[in-house]
Design a protein around this motif. Structure first.
Motif, PDB file in Angstrom:
ATOM      1  N   VAL A  26       0.843  -1.202   0.000  1.00  0.00           N
ATOM      2  CA  VAL A  26       0.000   0.000   0.000  1.00  0.00           C
ATOM      3  C   VAL A  26       0.878   1.251   0.000  1.00  0.00           C
ATOM      4  N   GLU A  27       1.926   1.211   0.826  1.00  0.00           N
ATOM      5  CA  GLU A  27       2.809   2.378   0.929  1.00  0.00           C
ATOM      6  C   GLU A  27       3.558   2.630  -0.386  1.00  0.00           C
ATOM      7  N   VAL A  28       3.949   1.548  -1.041  1.00  0.00           N
ATOM      8  CA  VAL A  28       4.774   1.700  -2.245  1.00  0.00           C
ATOM      9  C   VAL A  28       3.911   1.882  -3.501  1.00  0.00           C
ATOM     10  N   SER A  83      11.382  -5.591   3.262  1.00  0.00           N
ATOM     11  CA  SER A  83      11.840  -4.999   4.523  1.00  0.00           C
ATOM     12  C   SER A  83      10.759  -3.994   4.926  1.00  0.00           C
ATOM     13  N   TYR A  84      10.349  -4.070   6.169  1.00  0.00           N
ATOM     14  CA  TYR A  84       9.301  -3.135   6.622  1.00  0.00           C
ATOM     15  C   TYR A  84       9.516  -2.797   8.093  1.00  0.00           C
ATOM     16  N   VAL A  85       9.398  -1.509   8.408  1.00  0.00           N
ATOM     17  CA  VAL A  85       9.460  -1.044   9.799  1.00  0.00           C
ATOM     18  C   VAL A  85       8.200  -0.218  10.048  1.00  0.00           C
ATOM     19  N   SER A  89       8.348   3.540  14.448  1.00  0.00           N
ATOM     20  CA  SER A  89       9.690   3.088  14.866  1.00  0.00           C
ATOM     21  C   SER A  89      10.764   3.419  13.825  1.00  0.00           C
ATOM     22  N   ARG A  90      10.398   4.239  12.854  1.00  0.00           N
ATOM     23  CA  ARG A  90      11.359   4.494  11.768  1.00  0.00           C
ATOM     24  C   ARG A  90      12.436   5.507  12.145  1.00  0.00           C
ATOM     25  N   ARG A  91      13.493   5.539  11.354  1.00  0.00           N
ATOM     26  CA  ARG A  91      14.647   6.433  11.508  1.00  0.00           C
ATOM     27  C   ARG A  91      15.321   6.244  12.860  1.00  0.00           C
ATOM     28  N   SER A  92      15.282   5.028  13.369  1.00  0.00           N
ATOM     29  CA  SER A  92      16.038   4.771  14.596  1.00  0.00           C
ATOM     30  C   SER A  92      16.922   3.532  14.432  1.00  0.00           C
ATOM     31  N   GLY A  93      17.204   3.187  13.175  1.00  0.00           N
ATOM     32  CA  GLY A  93      18.175   2.127  12.920  1.00  0.00           C
ATOM     33  C   GLY A  93      17.621   0.711  12.907  1.00  0.00           C
ATOM     34  N   VAL A  94      16.285   0.565  12.942  1.00  0.00           N
ATOM     35  CA  VAL A  94      15.717  -0.797  12.971  1.00  0.00           C
ATOM     36  C   VAL A  94      16.036  -1.529  11.663  1.00  0.00           C
ATOM     37  N   ALA A  95      15.792  -0.869  10.535  1.00  0.00           N
ATOM     38  CA  ALA A  95      16.053  -1.538   9.251  1.00  0.00           C
ATOM     39  C   ALA A  95      17.546  -1.847   9.096  1.00  0.00           C
ATOM     40  N   GLN A  96      18.393  -0.903   9.515  1.00  0.00           N
ATOM     41  CA  GLN A  96      19.848  -1.158   9.446  1.00  0.00           C
ATOM     42  C   GLN A  96      20.203  -2.430  10.198  1.00  0.00           C
ATOM     43  N   ALA A  97      19.636  -2.566  11.395  1.00  0.00           N
ATOM     44  CA  ALA A  97      19.952  -3.746  12.227  1.00  0.00           C
ATOM     45  C   ALA A  97      19.472  -5.023  11.544  1.00  0.00           C
ATOM     46  N   ASP A 117      15.013  -5.652  -4.671  1.00  0.00           N
ATOM     47  CA  ASP A 117      14.258  -5.021  -5.763  1.00  0.00           C
ATOM     48  C   ASP A 117      13.217  -4.103  -5.149  1.00  0.00           C
ATOM     49  N   THR A 118      13.011  -2.950  -5.763  1.00  0.00           N
ATOM     50  CA  THR A 118      11.959  -2.081  -5.257  1.00  0.00           C
ATOM     51  C   THR A 118      11.429  -1.180  -6.365  1.00  0.00           C
ATOM     52  N   ALA A 119      10.368  -0.425  -6.022  1.00  0.00           N
ATOM     53  CA  ALA A 119       9.791   0.512  -6.989  1.00  0.00           C
ATOM     54  C   ALA A 119      10.735   1.708  -7.152  1.00  0.00           C
ATOM     55  N   GLU A 130      21.616   2.131  -0.391  1.00  0.00           N
ATOM     56  CA  GLU A 130      22.789   2.833  -0.929  1.00  0.00           C
ATOM     57  C   GLU A 130      23.771   3.158   0.191  1.00  0.00           C
ATOM     58  N   ALA A 131      23.223   3.505   1.362  1.00  0.00           N
ATOM     59  CA  ALA A 131      24.088   3.839   2.497  1.00  0.00           C
ATOM     60  C   ALA A 131      24.906   2.616   2.933  1.00  0.00           C
ATOM     61  N   ARG A 132      24.465   1.430   2.516  1.00  0.00           N
ATOM     62  CA  ARG A 132      25.185   0.206   2.877  1.00  0.00           C
ATOM     63  C   ARG A 132      26.026  -0.332   1.720  1.00  0.00           C
TER      64      ARG A 132
HETATM   65  C1  LIG Z   1      12.557   1.669   4.180  1.00  0.00           C
HETATM   66  C2  LIG Z   1      12.338   1.348   5.671  1.00  0.00           C
HETATM   67  C3  LIG Z   1      12.358  -0.158   5.848  1.00  0.00           C
HETATM   68  C4  LIG Z   1      13.475   2.007   6.487  1.00  0.00           C
HETATM   69  O1  LIG Z   1      13.328   1.620   7.863  1.00  0.00           O
HETATM   70  P1  LIG Z   1      13.989   2.456   9.072  1.00  0.00           P
HETATM   71  O2  LIG Z   1      14.035   1.580  10.259  1.00  0.00           O
HETATM   72  O3  LIG Z   1      13.301   3.756   9.208  1.00  0.00           O
HETATM   73  O4  LIG Z   1      15.464   2.713   8.523  1.00  0.00           O
HETATM   74  P2  LIG Z   1      16.726   3.102   9.421  1.00  0.00           P
HETATM   75  O5  LIG Z   1      16.324   3.937  10.584  1.00  0.00           O
HETATM   76  O6  LIG Z   1      17.514   1.872   9.693  1.00  0.00           O
HETATM   77  O7  LIG Z   1      17.468   4.060   8.368  1.00  0.00           O
HETATM   78  C5  LIG Z   1      18.719   3.769   7.868  1.00  0.00           C
HETATM   79  C6  LIG Z   1      19.047   4.712   6.725  1.00  0.00           C
HETATM   80  O8  LIG Z   1      18.120   4.548   5.635  1.00  0.00           O
HETATM   81  C7  LIG Z   1      17.929   5.806   4.974  1.00  0.00           C
HETATM   82  N1  LIG Z   1      16.535   6.233   5.176  1.00  0.00           N
HETATM   83  C8  LIG Z   1      15.600   5.648   5.944  1.00  0.00           C
HETATM   84  N2  LIG Z   1      14.434   6.337   5.869  1.00  0.00           N
HETATM   85  C9  LIG Z   1      14.666   7.375   5.041  1.00  0.00           C
HETATM   86  C10 LIG Z   1      13.845   8.440   4.578  1.00  0.00           C
HETATM   87  N3  LIG Z   1      12.572   8.593   4.980  1.00  0.00           N
HETATM   88  N4  LIG Z   1      14.401   9.358   3.717  1.00  0.00           N
HETATM   89  C11 LIG Z   1      15.684   9.214   3.317  1.00  0.00           C
HETATM   90  N5  LIG Z   1      16.519   8.244   3.748  1.00  0.00           N
HETATM   91  C12 LIG Z   1      16.005   7.328   4.588  1.00  0.00           C
HETATM   92  C13 LIG Z   1      18.879   6.759   5.659  1.00  0.00           C
HETATM   93  O9  LIG Z   1      20.134   6.654   4.991  1.00  0.00           O
HETATM   94  C14 LIG Z   1      18.948   6.175   7.060  1.00  0.00           C
HETATM   95  O10 LIG Z   1      20.077   6.584   7.789  1.00  0.00           O
HETATM   96  P3  LIG Z   1      19.967   7.921   8.712  1.00  0.00           P
HETATM   97  O11 LIG Z   1      18.721   7.813   9.528  1.00  0.00           O
HETATM   98  O12 LIG Z   1      21.232   7.854   9.518  1.00  0.00           O
HETATM   99  O13 LIG Z   1      19.919   9.059   7.747  1.00  0.00           O
HETATM  100  C15 LIG Z   1      11.002   1.951   6.178  1.00  0.00           C
HETATM  101  O14 LIG Z   1      10.927   3.311   5.828  1.00  0.00           O
HETATM  102  C16 LIG Z   1       9.776   1.254   5.622  1.00  0.00           C
HETATM  103  O15 LIG Z   1       9.315   0.292   6.207  1.00  0.00           O
HETATM  104  N6  LIG Z   1       9.236   1.763   4.497  1.00  0.00           N
HETATM  105  C17 LIG Z   1       8.006   1.209   3.915  1.00  0.00           C
HETATM  106  C18 LIG Z   1       8.178  -0.197   3.424  1.00  0.00           C
HETATM  107  C19 LIG Z   1       9.021  -0.313   2.189  1.00  0.00           C
HETATM  108  O16 LIG Z   1       9.025   0.520   1.307  1.00  0.00           O
HETATM  109  N7  LIG Z   1       9.735  -1.436   2.131  1.00  0.00           N
HETATM  110  C20 LIG Z   1      10.502  -1.835   1.004  1.00  0.00           C
HETATM  111  C21 LIG Z   1       9.681  -2.490  -0.006  1.00  0.00           C
HETATM  112  S1  LIG Z   1      10.671  -3.266  -1.252  1.00  0.00           S
END
Ligand SMILES: CC(C)(COP(=O)(O)OP(=O)(O)OC[C@H]1O[C@@H](n2cnc3c(N)ncnc32)[C@H](O)[C@@H]1OP(=O)(O)O)[C@@H](O)C(=O)NCCC(=O)NCCS
Length: 152
Positions: A26-28, A83-85, A89-97, A117-119, A130-132
């Motif tokens: 839905v988000e994408v 990958s979904y957070v 809880s976003r922007r606190s490193g959950v996805a990175q972990a 793969d993504t949109a 990209e940050a990784r």
């Molecule tokens: C993409 C997603 C998984 C990121 O999760 P998150 O836990 O917020 O990510 P993190 O906190 O670990 O962020 C790590 C880095 O990702 C990048 N990033 C994450 N969210 C971002 C945003 N909104 N804008 C730009 N960069 C972003 C940044 O480089 C960030 O590092 P920083 O916070 O030090 O700048 C989350 O936004 C999400 O669930 N999105 C919707 C679902 C989705 O699109 N999934 C993928 C489908 S293929």
């Protein structure tokens, strides 16, 4: 935050992950397409498939599901399937972990490259990978693939 992998004997969490797969769509892709693309049963089967043939990683805090990441191996490629957070809880490193834990698992499986793969417009996910060190290796009108070699 605590990371672990999902097991087949946890039907409620499996359903929760399936419904978050739908939230991702839905988000994408937008409300209409994201809701109608796959049934919840199909998504649940997809989660089960990844539990059985890959890995479903969970990030939890006091029993709450913060996020998940689904992994599978295709030949020499380690694929981050979704990958979904949750938004709060976003922007606190959950996805990175989750992605780091995924790398550890992929290393144990001997893959040579990692990919997702993504949109095209999914900036959050693209920036995250990209940050990784992932780079875009292929794109179509709607989708792109990010990839990087896995140093063993
Ligand atoms: C993409 C997603 C998984 C990121 O999760 P998150 O836990 O917020 O990510 P993190 O906190 O670990 O962020 C790590 C880095 O990702 C990048 N990033 C994450 N969210 C971002 C945003 N909104 N804008 C730009 N960069 C972003 C940044 O480089 C960030 O590092 P920083 O916070 O030090 O700048 C989350 O936004 C999400 O669930 N999105 C919707 C679902 C989705 O699109 N999934 C993928 C489908 S293929």
């Amino acid at each position: 935050m605590h990371l672990r992998h999902l097991t087949p004997g946890e039907p409620e969490i499996i359903l929760q992950v399936a419904s978050r797969m739908r939230s991702t769509l839905v988000e994408v892709l937008g409300e209409e397409r994201g809701q109608s693309l796959y049934s919840l049963d199909w998504l649940r089967d997809r989660v089960l498939f990844h539990i059985e043939s890959g890995r479903v990683l969970l990030a939890e805090d006091e029993g709450e599901l913060l996020g998940h990441c689904m992994l599978r191996v295709e030949g020499e490629l380690g694929l981050y399937a979704t990958s979904y957070v949750r938004p709060e809880s976003r922007r606190s490193g959950v996805a990175q972990a989750l992605i780091s834990a995924g790398e550890v698992w992929f290393k144990s499986r001997g893959v040579r490259h990692l990919a997702t793969d993504t949109a095209l417009g999914n900036t959050k996910l693209i920036r995250l990978f990209e940050a990784r060190g992932f780079v875009v290796v292929h794109s179509t009108e709607q989708m792109l693939r990010l990839q990087k070699p896995l140093s063993l």
